[in-house]
Scaffold this motif. Structure first.
Motif, PDB file in Angstrom:
ATOM      1  N   VAL A  62       0.656  -1.154   0.048  1.00 40.98           N
ATOM      2  CA  VAL A  62      -0.156  -0.050   0.165  1.00 40.98           C
ATOM      3  C   VAL A  62       0.822   1.476  -0.106  1.00 40.98           C
ATOM      4  N   ALA A  63       2.008   1.184   0.799  1.00 37.41           N
ATOM      5  CA  ALA A  63       2.919   2.302   0.492  1.00 37.41           C
ATOM      6  C   ALA A  63       3.611   2.561  -0.742  1.00 37.41           C
ATOM      7  N   ARG A  64       3.692   1.607  -1.475  1.00 38.03           N
ATOM      8  CA  ARG A  64       4.382   1.754  -2.772  1.00 38.03           C
ATOM      9  C   ARG A  64       3.089   2.061  -3.735  1.00 38.03           C
ATOM     10  N   LEU A  65       1.985   1.724  -3.557  1.00 34.76           N
ATOM     11  CA  LEU A  65       0.761   2.333  -4.477  1.00 34.76           C
ATOM     12  C   LEU A  65       0.607   3.541  -3.987  1.00 34.76           C
ATOM     13  N   HIS A  66       0.805   4.178  -2.879  1.00 39.87           N
ATOM     14  CA  HIS A  66       0.464   5.501  -2.434  1.00 39.87           C
ATOM     15  C   HIS A  66       1.682   6.312  -3.132  1.00 39.87           C
ATOM     16  N   LEU A  67       3.088   5.894  -3.110  1.00 38.70           N
ATOM     17  CA  LEU A  67       4.024   6.587  -3.867  1.00 38.70           C
ATOM     18  C   LEU A  67       3.560   6.654  -5.424  1.00 38.70           C
ATOM     19  N   LEU A  68       3.247   5.647  -6.020  1.00 37.70           N
ATOM     20  CA  LEU A  68       2.438   5.632  -7.566  1.00 37.70           C
ATOM     21  C   LEU A  68       1.428   6.734  -7.897  1.00 37.70           C
ATOM     22  N   ASP A  69       0.597   6.455  -7.090  1.00 38.95           N
ATOM     23  CA  ASP A  69      -0.768   7.254  -7.240  1.00 38.95           C
ATOM     24  C   ASP A  69      -0.791   8.565  -6.805  1.00 38.95           C
ATOM     25  N   GLN A  70      -0.207   8.826  -5.641  1.00 41.89           N
ATOM     26  CA  GLN A  70      -0.376  10.061  -5.045  1.00 41.89           C
ATOM     27  C   GLN A  70       0.935  11.088  -5.370  1.00 41.89           C
ATOM     28  N   VAL A  71       2.092  10.411  -5.568  1.00 42.48           N
ATOM     29  CA  VAL A  71       3.208  11.113  -5.918  1.00 42.48           C
ATOM     30  C   VAL A  71       3.582  11.238  -7.197  1.00 42.48           C
ATOM     31  N   PHE A  72       4.132  10.202  -7.988  1.00 48.18           N
ATOM     32  CA  PHE A  72       4.243   9.944  -9.405  1.00 48.18           C
ATOM     33  C   PHE A  72       3.265  10.702 -10.141  1.00 48.18           C
ATOM     34  N   SER A 124      -7.766   3.385  -8.909  1.00 48.64           N
ATOM     35  CA  SER A 124      -8.654   2.432  -8.327  1.00 48.64           C
ATOM     36  C   SER A 124      -7.768   1.357  -7.522  1.00 48.64           C
ATOM     37  N   ILE A 125      -6.984   0.918  -7.830  1.00 46.15           N
ATOM     38  CA  ILE A 125      -6.101  -0.119  -7.262  1.00 46.15           C
ATOM     39  C   ILE A 125      -5.656   0.451  -5.950  1.00 46.15           C
ATOM     40  N   TYR A 126      -5.347   1.482  -5.869  1.00 40.47           N
ATOM     41  CA  TYR A 126      -4.815   2.123  -4.252  1.00 40.47           C
ATOM     42  C   TYR A 126      -6.014   2.251  -3.278  1.00 40.47           C
ATOM     43  N   GLN A 127      -7.047   3.116  -4.127  1.00 43.80           N
ATOM     44  CA  GLN A 127      -8.047   2.994  -3.201  1.00 43.80           C
ATOM     45  C   GLN A 127      -8.611   1.899  -2.534  1.00 43.80           C
ATOM     46  N   PHE A 128      -8.640   0.911  -3.629  1.00 42.79           N
ATOM     47  CA  PHE A 128      -9.227  -0.221  -3.056  1.00 42.79           C
ATOM     48  C   PHE A 128      -8.278  -1.168  -2.054  1.00 42.79           C
ATOM     49  N   HIS A 129      -7.139  -0.968  -2.057  1.00 40.78           N
ATOM     50  CA  HIS A 129      -6.258  -1.698  -1.270  1.00 40.78           C
ATOM     51  C   HIS A 129      -6.173  -0.875   0.103  1.00 40.78           C
ATOM     52  N   ALA A 130      -5.828   0.663  -0.026  1.00 39.00           N
ATOM     53  CA  ALA A 130      -5.572   1.369   1.256  1.00 39.00           C
ATOM     54  C   ALA A 130      -6.993   1.520   2.046  1.00 39.00           C
ATOM     55  N   GLN A 131      -8.359   1.485   1.681  1.00 33.62           N
ATOM     56  CA  GLN A 131      -9.468   1.647   1.951  1.00 33.62           C
ATOM     57  C   GLN A 131     -10.176   0.455   2.516  1.00 33.62           C
ATOM     58  N   PHE A 132     -10.198  -0.771   1.951  1.00 33.27           N
ATOM     59  CA  PHE A 132     -10.806  -1.909   2.087  1.00 33.27           C
ATOM     60  C   PHE A 132      -9.669  -3.218   2.275  1.00 33.27           C
ATOM     61  N   PHE A 133      -9.150  -3.493   1.730  1.00 34.35           N
ATOM     62  CA  PHE A 133      -8.415  -4.710   1.719  1.00 34.35           C
ATOM     63  C   PHE A 133      -7.630  -4.688   3.107  1.00 34.35           C
ATOM     64  N   LEU A 134      -6.655  -3.757   3.064  1.00 36.74           N
ATOM     65  CA  LEU A 134      -5.634  -3.799   4.152  1.00 36.74           C
ATOM     66  C   LEU A 134      -6.181  -3.459   5.652  1.00 36.74           C
ATOM     67  N   PRO A 135      -7.429  -2.444   5.648  1.00 38.23           N
ATOM     68  CA  PRO A 135      -8.175  -2.416   7.000  1.00 38.23           C
ATOM     69  C   PRO A 135      -8.769  -3.755   7.525  1.00 38.23           C
ATOM     70  N   GLU A 136      -9.226  -4.435   6.504  1.00 40.02           N
ATOM     71  CA  GLU A 136     -10.097  -5.645   6.692  1.00 40.02           C
ATOM     72  C   GLU A 136      -8.936  -6.726   7.434  1.00 40.02           C
ATOM     73  N   PHE A 155     -12.838  -8.088  -6.869  1.00 38.78           N
ATOM     74  CA  PHE A 155     -12.420  -6.812  -7.319  1.00 38.78           C
ATOM     75  C   PHE A 155     -10.755  -6.814  -7.754  1.00 38.78           C
ATOM     76  N   LEU A 156     -10.257  -8.072  -7.389  1.00 34.57           N
ATOM     77  CA  LEU A 156      -8.852  -8.216  -7.835  1.00 34.57           C
ATOM     78  C   LEU A 156      -8.784  -8.475  -9.295  1.00 34.57           C
ATOM     79  N   LYS A 157      -9.803  -8.612 -10.131  1.00 31.31           N
ATOM     80  CA  LYS A 157      -9.808  -8.732 -11.510  1.00 31.31           C
ATOM     81  C   LYS A 157      -9.514  -7.477 -12.101  1.00 31.31           C
TER      82      LYS A 157
END
Length: 608
Positions: free
Chosen positions: A120-130, A158-170, A194-196
């Motif tokens: 999730v930290a790597r996705l944050h770097l991709l989506d919110q920074v790069f 979409s991938i970042y929000q799914f993991h940060a808001q749903f998958f990781l917290p669960e 949703f992984l599809k």
């Protein structure tokens, strides 16, 4: 090493801090701004992420509001990183005692959670920074289109929000309540469909990589933004393309961990049925991802070697060879059976399979990939050709010198320089390889450097023949070839050039007390002479024996594999590896001794 570990630790902690502070509304962009500006002044903050657009997500998760990552586990993660506790738990000899050891299935869930946090930290770097920084630069400078940026990052938001808001917290909530609810199968069942969404990202990856490379070369502002972020501590000294590869590899990682989890579950575990069903759903998602991966990566051959330290992946990539321009053909080598040659623009490899069937399978797979690239891209049609019949070319054609990596002659196949024919020794004349033709040459004959196109026009060590061809410079007279001696005849390793050739043991005092093994050849263009070489690729023979008039004696009771040549007090004794090979040599030598010469290309062929 200790300083490097601290720097990497700090970079991960910074990522966690950025992600933790992003929980506060309106603070995500400011924290990203502070984080980037701290290392690179002038970097603007990214706008807040857009809402998740994946269909039916809200309906599936109805009744449970989207959970952001809790401060408690983020603080716990930073403490572990700072104290090094995470590393100690992975070191051998630090397992808890039998009475306090946790179940294997829980350990796997913990590993899943820890890797998810890093992901999730790597996705944050991709989506919110790069992604956001490149979009902002495109809007302000107009130096490159916004559509290019969106195509490069595809559906990463979409991938970042799914993991940060749903998958990781669960996952975090379930592990916190593990004592009361020791199961994760139901959670993964709910979220696995949703992984599809990864299929879209994976299919776009090759195009994204091409766009990234094109616009990095084409646009200075585009390159400046990427370089600035890549050099930050948050990027961990890794390139944007490396970060973009993370989502491609994530789904197979889920499948491996969940498969191990199901295997470790006790037979009567309450989560067994749900976990098995979840594994089936993950497998379905992995099939979508793997299909896209196989379509994406069939344009490159990866040569991998086992990692010395088995942490994470079991193999590391040693060489990449583009399928475009690649050639594959079988090798004829008695010492290394089932071997074949893969020649690419970047590197040429000699590979050995475990069986003839395995070798054929690999060659067919390589050729199928070559044919597919040829159909897809007509511009490579002239370069992408398979093996040309039975041609066993040992050298690159002159027009290919410097354009593609050569096949290197093995060190042990020669005992003398393949240019000046002087013998090698450990002190004064050592072996070197010409990077243009692949010959084994001495330092004197390879004291030249020429730019090679297959190595991005970097200067490489080459022999004087290749230097003259590639540069057009004329060599001094003292470097020109001297006149060939009678023994300076290159050895023949194939049936096209010789009537008979194989290794023979040289027996008797005439050859020395150690009874060495020699490469023996009766050439087609000199069929009445036996040449004895120290190695198959030598350019100068150790001995030559005119066979005309010699008497050939086969076998002794002591060793039936021995045969002799005798004439006027001269006696040469040889020993073949098998009786069948001895019989062929006796027949070949008897014909040569009688003055027989071949009339056609295959007339009297007895070559091994």
């Amino acid at each position: 090493m200790e300083g490097e570990s601290k720097e990497k630790l700090a970079s991960v902690s910074n990522l966690v801090t950025v992600f933790e502070n992003s929980r506060i509304p309106g603070a995500a962009s400011s924290v990203s701004k502070l984080e980037i500006e701290h290392h690179h002044p002038g970097c603007r903050s990214p706008p807040p992420a857009e809402p998740l657009k994946e269909p039916n997500l809200g309906e599936t998760l109805r009744g449970s509001e989207p959970r952001m990552v809790s401060r408690r586990y983020l603080s716990s993660l930073k403490n572990k990183l700072s104290s090094g506790a995470w590393r100690k738990s992975c070191q051998p000899g630090t397992d808890p005692g039998p009475g306090t050891q946790e179940p294997e299935e829980k350990r796997i869930v913990q590993e899943l959670l820890e890797t998810e946090k890093a992901y999730v930290a790597r996705l944050h770097l991709l989506d919110q920074v790069f992604f956001q920084e490149l979009l902002r630069e495109a809007r302000s400078s107009k130096a490159f289109p916004e559509d290019v940026v969106r195509l490069i990052f595809s559906n990463i938001s979409s991938i970042y929000q799914f993991h940060a808001q749903f998958f990781l917290p669960e996952l975090q909530r379930r592990l916190d309540d593990w004592t009361a609810t020791p199961r994760i199968g139901d959670v993964i069942q709910k979220l696995a469909p949703f992984l599809k969404m990864y299929s879209e990202y994976v299919k776009n990856f090759e195009r994204a990589a091409e766009l990234l490379a094109t616009w990095t070369d084409k646009s200075a502002p585009f390159q400046e933004v990427i370089t600035r972020i890549q050099s930050s501590e948050a990027s961990g000294s890794l390139t944007l393309q490396h970060h973009m590869l993370e989502p491609v590899q994530r789904i197979p990682r889920y499948e491996l961990l969940l498969k191990e989890y199901v295997q470790k579950l006790p037979a009567q575990a309450p989560d067994r049925a749900d976990a098995q069903k979840a594994l089936d759903m993950i497998f379905s998602a992995a099939q979508h991802s793997n299909a896209a991966i196989s379509e994406m990566f069939n344009n490159m051959l990866l040569y991998c070697i086992p990692k010395v330290i088995q942490v994470g992946a079991q193999f590391q990539v040693r060489t990449r060879i583009d399928v475009a321009g690649m050639k594959v053909r079988e090798l004829t080598d008695a010492e290394f059976p089932h071997s074949f040659l893969v020649s690419g623009k970047q590197r040429t490899l000699e590979l050995q399979a475990r069986s003839q069937e395995e070798m054929i399978s690999w060659m067919q797979a390589c050729q199928a990939a070559i044919d597919q690239i040829e159909k897809r891209n007509e511009t490579f049609k002239a370069a992408v050709q398979g093996p040309e019949g039975d041609t066993q070319e040992q050298e690159l054609q002159s027009e290919e010198l410097g354009l593609r990596a050569p096949q290197w002659v093995r060190d042990k196949m020669v005992t003398m320089c393949m240019r000046c024919r002087e013998p090698f020794n450990a002190l004064r004349r050592r072996r070197h390889h010409c990077r243009a033709c692949g010959f084994v040459v001495c330092a004197k004959c390879s004291d030249y450097r020429a730019e090679l196109k297959y190595d991005d026009n970097r200067p490489n060590r080459v022999c004087f023949h290749c230097y003259t061809f590639l540069t057009g410079n004329v060599l001094p007279e003292d470097r020109e070839d001297r006149r060939r001696g009678i023994l300076e005849k290159g050895s023949m390793t194939g049936s096209e050039q010789s009537l008979m050739c194989s290794f023979l043991q040289l027996v008797g005092d005439k050859w020395g007390k150690s009874s060495p093994r020699g490469w023996c050849v009766i050439p087609r263009d000199d069929p009445l002479v036996l040449y004895v070489y120290a190695a198959p690729q030598d350019m100068r023979a150790h001995t030559s024996i005119p066979l005309l008039g010699y008497q050939v004696t086969a076998g002794t009771q002591a060793d039936p594999r021995v045969f002799q040549l005798q004439q006027s007090g001269q006696l040469y004794t040889f020993k073949a590896e098998t009786e069948e090979l001895r019989d062929r040599w006796v027949k070949a030598m008897e014909r040569a001794a009688s003055g027989w010469s071949p009339r056609g290309p295959k007339d009297g062929d007895l070559s091994d």
